[in-house]
Scaffold this motif. Structure first.
Motif, PDB file in Angstrom:
ATOM      1  N   VAL A 120       0.909  -1.070   0.210  1.00 26.39           N
ATOM      2  CA  VAL A 120       0.098  -0.042   0.069  1.00 26.39           C
ATOM      3  C   VAL A 120       0.894   1.205  -0.095  1.00 26.39           C
ATOM      4  CG1 VAL A 120      -1.630   1.251   1.200  1.00 26.39           C
ATOM      5  CG2 VAL A 120      -2.117  -1.322   1.177  1.00 26.39           C
ATOM      6  N   LEU A 121       1.946   1.319   0.768  1.00 24.82           N
ATOM      7  CA  LEU A 121       2.859   2.414   0.834  1.00 24.82           C
ATOM      8  C   LEU A 121       3.685   2.478  -0.602  1.00 24.82           C
ATOM      9  CD1 LEU A 121       3.973   4.130   3.077  1.00 24.82           C
ATOM     10  CD2 LEU A 121       5.945   2.893   3.369  1.00 24.82           C
ATOM     11  N   ALA A 122       3.750   1.441  -1.189  1.00 23.73           N
ATOM     12  CA  ALA A 122       4.575   1.374  -2.534  1.00 23.73           C
ATOM     13  C   ALA A 122       3.589   2.176  -3.331  1.00 23.73           C
ATOM     14  CB  ALA A 122       5.107   0.376  -2.665  1.00 23.73           C
ATOM     15  N   ALA A 123       2.296   1.694  -3.445  1.00 24.42           N
ATOM     16  CA  ALA A 123       1.231   2.306  -4.350  1.00 24.42           C
ATOM     17  C   ALA A 123       1.425   3.916  -4.103  1.00 24.42           C
ATOM     18  CB  ALA A 123      -0.080   1.745  -4.062  1.00 24.42           C
ATOM     19  N   GLY A 124       0.993   4.286  -2.925  1.00 24.33           N
ATOM     20  CA  GLY A 124       1.105   5.817  -2.570  1.00 24.33           C
ATOM     21  C   GLY A 124       2.508   6.595  -3.185  1.00 24.33           C
ATOM     22  N   TRP A 167       2.701   9.411  -5.941  1.00 24.48           N
ATOM     23  CA  TRP A 167       3.663  10.791  -5.700  1.00 24.48           C
ATOM     24  C   TRP A 167       4.584  10.911  -6.608  1.00 24.48           C
ATOM     25  CZ3 TRP A 167       2.885  15.013  -3.358  1.00 24.48           C
ATOM     26  CH2 TRP A 167       3.910  15.948  -2.886  1.00 24.48           C
ATOM     27  N   ILE A 168       5.275   9.826  -6.961  1.00 18.53           N
ATOM     28  CA  ILE A 168       6.692  10.001  -7.890  1.00 18.53           C
ATOM     29  C   ILE A 168       6.182  10.435  -9.359  1.00 18.53           C
ATOM     30  CG2 ILE A 168       7.162   7.649  -8.393  1.00 18.53           C
ATOM     31  CD1 ILE A 168       9.647   9.896  -7.058  1.00 18.53           C
ATOM     32  N   GLY A 169       4.825   9.830  -9.663  1.00 21.14           N
ATOM     33  CA  GLY A 169       4.452   9.885 -11.118  1.00 21.14           C
ATOM     34  C   GLY A 169       4.624  11.542 -11.619  1.00 21.14           C
ATOM     35  N   ALA A 170       4.588  12.426 -10.554  1.00 21.76           N
ATOM     36  CA  ALA A 170       4.777  13.573 -11.059  1.00 21.76           C
ATOM     37  C   ALA A 170       5.960  14.030 -11.783  1.00 21.76           C
ATOM     38  CB  ALA A 170       4.522  14.654 -10.107  1.00 21.76           C
ATOM     39  N   SER A 171       7.154  13.332 -11.326  1.00 21.18           N
ATOM     40  CA  SER A 171       8.390  13.733 -11.748  1.00 21.18           C
ATOM     41  C   SER A 171       9.108  12.543 -12.371  1.00 21.18           C
ATOM     42  CB  SER A 171       9.225  14.373 -10.492  1.00 21.18           C
ATOM     43  OG  SER A 171       9.164  13.396  -9.696  1.00 21.18           O
ATOM     44  N   ALA A 172       8.706  11.302 -12.036  1.00 15.15           N
ATOM     45  CA  ALA A 172       9.459  10.118 -12.493  1.00 15.15           C
ATOM     46  C   ALA A 172       8.436   9.083 -12.998  1.00 15.15           C
ATOM     47  CB  ALA A 172      10.260   9.741 -11.477  1.00 15.15           C
ATOM     48  N   PRO A 173       8.932   8.067 -13.564  1.00 17.67           N
ATOM     49  CA  PRO A 173       7.933   7.044 -13.951  1.00 17.67           C
ATOM     50  C   PRO A 173       7.049   6.583 -12.934  1.00 17.67           C
ATOM     51  CG  PRO A 173       9.974   6.507 -15.028  1.00 17.67           C
ATOM     52  CD  PRO A 173      10.204   7.515 -14.177  1.00 17.67           C
ATOM     53  N   GLY A 174       5.683   6.212 -13.006  1.00 21.11           N
ATOM     54  CA  GLY A 174       4.923   5.934 -11.923  1.00 21.11           C
ATOM     55  C   GLY A 174       3.506   6.629 -12.290  1.00 21.11           C
ATOM     56  N   ALA A 228      -0.970   6.822 -11.367  1.00 22.58           N
ATOM     57  CA  ALA A 228      -2.229   6.347 -10.720  1.00 22.58           C
ATOM     58  C   ALA A 228      -2.412   4.894 -11.239  1.00 22.58           C
ATOM     59  CB  ALA A 228      -3.326   7.152 -11.048  1.00 22.58           C
ATOM     60  N   PHE A 229      -1.957   4.525 -12.619  1.00 17.70           N
ATOM     61  CA  PHE A 229      -2.202   3.318 -12.993  1.00 17.70           C
ATOM     62  C   PHE A 229      -1.271   2.294 -12.387  1.00 17.70           C
ATOM     63  CE2 PHE A 229      -4.448   5.661 -16.251  1.00 17.70           C
ATOM     64  CZ  PHE A 229      -5.765   4.853 -16.288  1.00 17.70           C
ATOM     65  N   GLN A 230       0.062   2.513 -12.339  1.00 17.37           N
ATOM     66  CA  GLN A 230       1.023   1.542 -11.871  1.00 17.37           C
ATOM     67  C   GLN A 230       0.828   1.450 -10.285  1.00 17.37           C
ATOM     68  OE1 GLN A 230       1.717   4.126 -13.827  1.00 17.37           O
ATOM     69  NE2 GLN A 230       3.090   3.759 -15.315  1.00 17.37           N
ATOM     70  N   GLY A 231       0.545   2.512  -9.484  1.00 18.41           N
ATOM     71  CA  GLY A 231       0.272   2.370  -8.222  1.00 18.41           C
ATOM     72  C   GLY A 231      -1.156   1.694  -7.910  1.00 18.41           C
ATOM     73  N   GLY A 232      -2.043   1.807  -8.872  1.00 26.09           N
ATOM     74  CA  GLY A 232      -3.381   1.383  -8.766  1.00 26.09           C
ATOM     75  C   GLY A 232      -3.169  -0.313  -8.985  1.00 26.09           C
ATOM     76  N   ALA A 233      -2.146  -0.608  -9.878  1.00 27.70           N
ATOM     77  CA  ALA A 233      -2.037  -2.029  -9.914  1.00 27.70           C
ATOM     78  C   ALA A 233      -1.363  -2.703  -8.758  1.00 27.70           C
ATOM     79  CB  ALA A 233      -1.028  -2.273 -11.260  1.00 27.70           C
ATOM     80  N   ILE A 245      -6.881  14.425  -8.580  1.00 23.94           N
ATOM     81  CA  ILE A 245      -7.703  13.491  -9.521  1.00 23.94           C
ATOM     82  C   ILE A 245      -6.646  11.935  -9.457  1.00 23.94           C
ATOM     83  CG2 ILE A 245      -7.819  12.849 -11.993  1.00 23.94           C
ATOM     84  CD1 ILE A 245      -8.166  16.123 -12.286  1.00 23.94           C
ATOM     85  N   GLU A 246      -5.538  12.148  -9.458  1.00 26.89           N
ATOM     86  CA  GLU A 246      -4.852  10.818  -9.645  1.00 26.89           C
ATOM     87  C   GLU A 246      -5.008   9.894  -8.289  1.00 26.89           C
ATOM     88  OE1 GLU A 246      -1.430   9.662 -12.214  1.00 26.89           O
ATOM     89  OE2 GLU A 246      -0.624  11.153 -11.017  1.00 26.89           O
ATOM     90  N   ALA A 247      -5.266  10.768  -7.194  1.00 22.84           N
ATOM     91  CA  ALA A 247      -5.499  10.000  -5.651  1.00 22.84           C
ATOM     92  C   ALA A 247      -7.039   9.348  -5.870  1.00 22.84           C
ATOM     93  CB  ALA A 247      -5.270  10.764  -4.724  1.00 22.84           C
ATOM     94  N   ALA A 248      -7.582   9.890  -6.243  1.00 24.85           N
ATOM     95  CA  ALA A 248      -8.997   9.280  -6.533  1.00 24.85           C
ATOM     96  C   ALA A 248      -9.097   8.273  -7.464  1.00 24.85           C
ATOM     97  CB  ALA A 248     -10.158  10.288  -6.957  1.00 24.85           C
ATOM     98  N   ALA A 249      -8.353   8.379  -8.619  1.00 27.66           N
ATOM     99  CA  ALA A 249      -8.356   7.415  -9.519  1.00 27.66           C
ATOM    100  C   ALA A 249      -7.486   6.095  -9.046  1.00 27.66           C
ATOM    101  CB  ALA A 249      -7.466   7.722 -11.026  1.00 27.66           C
ATOM    102  N   LEU A 250      -6.296   6.519  -8.247  1.00 27.92           N
ATOM    103  CA  LEU A 250      -5.524   5.222  -7.735  1.00 27.92           C
ATOM    104  C   LEU A 250      -6.522   4.353  -6.840  1.00 27.92           C
ATOM    105  CD1 LEU A 250      -2.740   4.324  -6.941  1.00 27.92           C
ATOM    106  CD2 LEU A 250      -3.282   5.385  -4.712  1.00 27.92           C
ATOM    107  N   ILE A 251      -7.449   4.757  -6.008  1.00 26.78           N
ATOM    108  CA  ILE A 251      -8.327   4.010  -5.440  1.00 26.78           C
ATOM    109  C   ILE A 251      -9.070   3.281  -6.247  1.00 26.78           C
ATOM    110  CG2 ILE A 251     -10.197   4.087  -3.697  1.00 26.78           C
ATOM    111  CD1 ILE A 251      -8.733   6.633  -2.437  1.00 26.78           C
ATOM    112  N   SER A 252      -9.830   3.921  -7.005  1.00 26.00           N
ATOM    113  CA  SER A 252     -10.823   3.075  -8.077  1.00 26.00           C
ATOM    114  C   SER A 252     -10.172   2.139  -8.937  1.00 26.00           C
ATOM    115  CB  SER A 252     -11.531   4.175  -9.016  1.00 26.00           C
ATOM    116  OG  SER A 252     -12.330   5.019  -8.344  1.00 26.00           O
ATOM    117  N   ILE A 253      -9.007   2.674  -9.518  1.00 23.42           N
ATOM    118  CA  ILE A 253      -8.278   1.587 -10.295  1.00 23.42           C
ATOM    119  C   ILE A 253      -7.775   0.209  -9.268  1.00 23.42           C
ATOM    120  CG2 ILE A 253      -5.835   1.157 -11.496  1.00 23.42           C
ATOM    121  CD1 ILE A 253      -6.220   3.955 -12.255  1.00 23.42           C
TER     122      ILE A 253
END
Lengths: 486, 325
Positions: free
Chosen positions: B213-217, B221-228, B230-235, B300-308
């Motif tokens: 769960v921590l890694a997903a979060g 967060w890191i998706g803003a500046s590096a690979p990552g 909502a989709f990757q975290g959601g997975a 938006i990404e935080a909400a999407a993360l939970i749904s994904i």
């Protein structure tokens, strides 16, 4: 400003409604009615802007193409949105009773899932008609395809599940072909915007292959002969309001994208030879679908095969509208025909649902003696049949008349022959149902009463299918806004 | 030295290409479905490596997590269910019809037809790619030029949540639609609770689940500046959910139907509401107020993360969790 809100609400209204109908399963019908109200208001706002100020464009996110996505509303898009709204509204009213009055225990479950799936379908259609971006169109196709397949499976019986599975495979494969084409186009032209492509696209091997792939996928989705094989079982086994949506709207989504591709983005590749191939397939569809409709044992299968045939007429637009002489005649004729068919087919499938409900079956040879109970439904079927055959003053007649005039002006007489034979066959299969329904059998079983709203919505759509022809001048005017050639 | 490295990676690429082709062939043609599925999972991992070699780490992450991991888990669980049904002798249904067609294989004539069609497609594609008129870099230049205005520094996130956010909104709708469709079809089967009997596994899960769960979060967060993102975290979140389901830890959670449905729709609702709010504030659909792009994207990404995460995880049940009243 008004146009921006119209764009947003036409897509996001049904989309958010779909999510809400899933969270509050008991409120599905109310949510759908609210969505109908919102989209109707948004459509009125949009059509006023389009009539006053011409083509409307919304640059989503404030970026313009090629980087961002453009939404666009021209006359054609507005017409398609109107047809979608009318039919979705009728289906909303009809389904409010349809699922409640079914005889089996599963119907409550079905109603709960019908509303979100139906609203997804609606959102997908609105998004599709407003999109001016071939990748965004792919996303809307995905939404549309999955919603349609899930709705077919909702019937729950073995036959429905099998045909839904086949529909899913065809739809997925077709989407992939389309996507492959989009990737090639992007690689070649570095844009996926319809308007920019129209300026950039030059005939060449890459674009020919790309366009062939996209067209192949879309033809399968539009169920044009010989790729129609999945349609009759899927449309005949779905619940009645779903059949109406599929035949009236879903297949037309793919047809609409084909128009956008061949007459707009890649008009430079639309050669007479290509157009004749489309027309030839359309002619084959008319003859094959009508002939099959004549011999179907069940009413819903007959109506589904009639869809296969009527889709053929739409493709006659390709050889006829490309020419300079009478091109617009054929363009508006084909699109008025599309609207006419959508209304008539909705009326027919809703009526078929009523007959199934009343008699418990839809075997054509046993339909005798049911008229004296649901006369409104039979009348609706007859009116819709009038438009399908193309008798004046129905809108089916207006559409066919314009197509016929265009082919006579251009000397392409062979399409005239096909259209006349198709109309005769349509008359034969419509009469086949009506003669059965009007014969009285003394020991006819007492049918189940049909809720009035289910009869009246079917009749309203049939009246539209006929009455639209009386005001055919208005859609023709509307279609002039942003017509793809000068 | 540089030449040796270039040479090495060239050889590595060729091995990769051959392995991908061989595994694809094997996973389609293996007469044992189970072996076929395992080879399909391995194929997904190799494809992820291929994406890395093409310098697309975002796609590689998604391919490994969704294409290989979750899809593999879904197919495996479908396979197990099919076998259980056959053992119980459940009368032939639509699903076992499909399995029989899969196992008996298609007729020779249709094989030839499909083969010929695929060959034609391959030739056409090869011709099209070979004749590409110019080496186009697509829209890379334009998107990098506008990157500073997007509110994030990872170009992939900028495209997904700003330049083409509308596509992503509809895609998240597709995900929600997928689970609504699956729930409409049937009731899911609760995965076995027998893992509770294994203390070692349970203590491992107790460590692993919070880390996932921590890694997903973190990925979000890191998706803003590096690979990552909502989709990757959601997975990852979905992976944690599947493990929890397998261990029977999620039983009580699954009974909270309204909560589940809210979580599943959160992504679509928040995204669409943000689009409308932006329209109200700036006059443009999904046009974030200047300078606030990063914050809007994060919400938006935080909400999407939970749904994904919920969607992909709950798909594993193969149906709706509880019989509704």
């Amino acid at each position: 400003m008004t146009a921006s809100w119209s764009f947003a609400l036409l897509v996001l209204g049904p989309l958010m409604a779909a999510a809400l109908a899933f969270v509050f399963p008991r409120r599905g019908r109310g949510v759908a009615l609210a969505a109908a109200g919102i989209t109707a208001g948004a459509w009125v706002g949009l059509v006023r802007e389009v009539m006053a100020g011409g083509v409307q464009i919304q640059r989503v996110g404030g970026w313009s193409a090629p980087l961002g996505i453009d939404l666009r509303a021209d006359g054609l898009a507005v017409l398609m949105l109107m047809v979608t709204g009318l039919i979705s509204g009728a289906v909303t009213l009809y389904s409010g009773r349809y699922f409640r009055d079914a005889h089996d225990l599963e119907s409550a479950h079905r109603e709960r899932y019908f509303w979100p799936l139906f609203l997804f379908l609606w959102a997908a259609l609105n998004a599709l008609f407003l999109s001016a971006d071939i990748f965004n169109l792919y996303v809307t196709l995905e939404l549309l395809g999955f919603a349609a397949v899930a709705l077919v499976a909702l019937a729950g019986n073995r036959e429905a599940l099998k045909s839904a599975m086949r529909y899913l495979f065809v739809s997925l494969a077709a989407s992939l072909f389309y996507l492959l084409g989009v990737a090639l186009v992007y690689g070649q032209c570095a844009t996926v915007d319809l308007t920019l492509l129209a300026a950039k696209a030059q005939p060449g091997p890459t674009l020919w292959v790309a366009l062939a792939l996209m067209t192949g996928g879309l033809l399968a989705k539009a169920a044009l002969f010989p790729l129609h094989f999945w349609l009759p079982p899927a449309h005949a086994n779905a619940p009645a309001p779903v059949s109406a949506l599929l035949s009236a709207l879903v297949v037309k989504g793919a047809f609409y994208i084909l128009l956008r591709l061949w007459f707009e983005a890649f008009h430079s590749l639309n050669t007479p030879a290509v157009a004749q191939v489309f027309g030839g397939l359309g002619a084959a569809a008319i003859l094959w679908g009508s002939a099959n409709a004549l011999f179907q044992p069940r009413l819903k299968l007959l109506v589904a095969y009639s869809t296969v045939a009527q889709l053929g007429y739409l493709f006659l637009l390709f050889p006829l509208a490309a020419a300079r002489d009478g091109g617009f005649l054929a363009w508006s004729g084909g699109l008025i025909f599309l609207a006419a068919h959508a209304c008539a087919k909705t009326a027919m499938f809703l009526t078929a649902g009523n007959i199934l409900h009343a008699a418990g079956h839809d075997r054509i040879k046993d339909l005798g003696g049911i008229t004296h109970v649901p006369p409104i439904s039979t009348f609706a079927f007859g009116l819709a049949g009038l438009s399908l055959i193309g008798l004046p003053p129905s809108s089916g007649f207006a559409g066919k008349w314009l197509l016929l005039s265009a082919s006579l002006v251009q000397g392409q007489w062979w399409w005239v022959v096909v259209m006349l034979v198709g109309s005769l066959l349509a008359a034969a299969y419509v009469m086949r149902v009506l003669t059965r329904a009007f014969t009285r059998v003394p020991d006819a079983t007492a049918p189940h009463p049909i809720p009035p709203v289910m009869e009246w919505t079917a009749l309203a759509m049939a009246v539209l299918a006929v009455g639209f022809g009386l005001v055919a001048r208005w859609p023709a005017e509307l279609l002039r806004v942003g017509v793809p050639w000068p | 030295m540089d030449r040796e490295i270039a040479m090495m990676s060239h050889v590595f690429d060729w091995i990769l290409v051959l392995l991908v082709l061989a595994l694809a062939w094997r996973s389609l043609n293996d007469c044992d479905l189970f072996r076929g599925v395992i080879q399909f999972i391995a194929l997904g991992l190799l494809l992820a490596v291929a994406w890395l070699r093409l310098r697309a780490p975002d796609v590689a992450l998604a391919e490994a997590a969704v294409g290989s991991g979750l899809t593999g888990a879904l197919i495996l669980s479908a396979l197990v269910r099919m076998r259980q049904r056959e053992r119980r002798g459940v009368p032939a249904s639509a699903s076992s019809d499909t399995s029989r067609t899969l196992q008996s294989g298609t007729s020779n004539r249709s094989r030839v037809l499909i083969g010929a069609l695929s060959l034609a497609l391959l030739t056409a594609l090869g011709w099209a790619v070979f004749r590409f008129s110019a080496q186009s870099s697509g829209l890379a230049v334009e998107s990098l030029a506008k990157l500073p205005e997007s509110g994030v520094t990872n170009p992939v996130t900028a495209v997904l949540l700003n330049f083409r956010a509308y596509d992503t909104l509809l895609e998240i709708g597709v995900l929600l639609l997928a689970i609504v469709g699956v729930w409409a079809l049937r009731r899911g089967e609760r995965p076995g609770d027998d893992l509770r009997e294994r203390p070692l596994l349970m203590s491992l899960l107790r460590l692993l689940l919070p880390v996932l769960v921590l890694a997903a979060g973190y990925l979000l967060w890191i998706g803003a500046s590096a690979p990552g993102g909502a989709f990757q975290g959601g997975a990852l979140l979905a992976g944690a959910l599947v493990l929890g389901l397998l261990a029977g830890l999620a039983g009580r959670f699954l009974r909270r139907e309204r909560l589940l449905r809210t979580g599943l729709t959160l992504g679509v609702l928040v995204f669409a509401a943000a689009g409308l709010l932006a329209l109200w504030r700036t006059g443009g659909l999904l046009q974030y107020p200047a300078g606030q792009g990063g914050a809007w994207i994060l919400v938006i990404e935080a909400a999407a993360l939970i749904s994904i995460g919920l969607t992909l995880g709950l798909l594993y049940l193969g149906g709706r969790p509880e019989e509704e009243k």
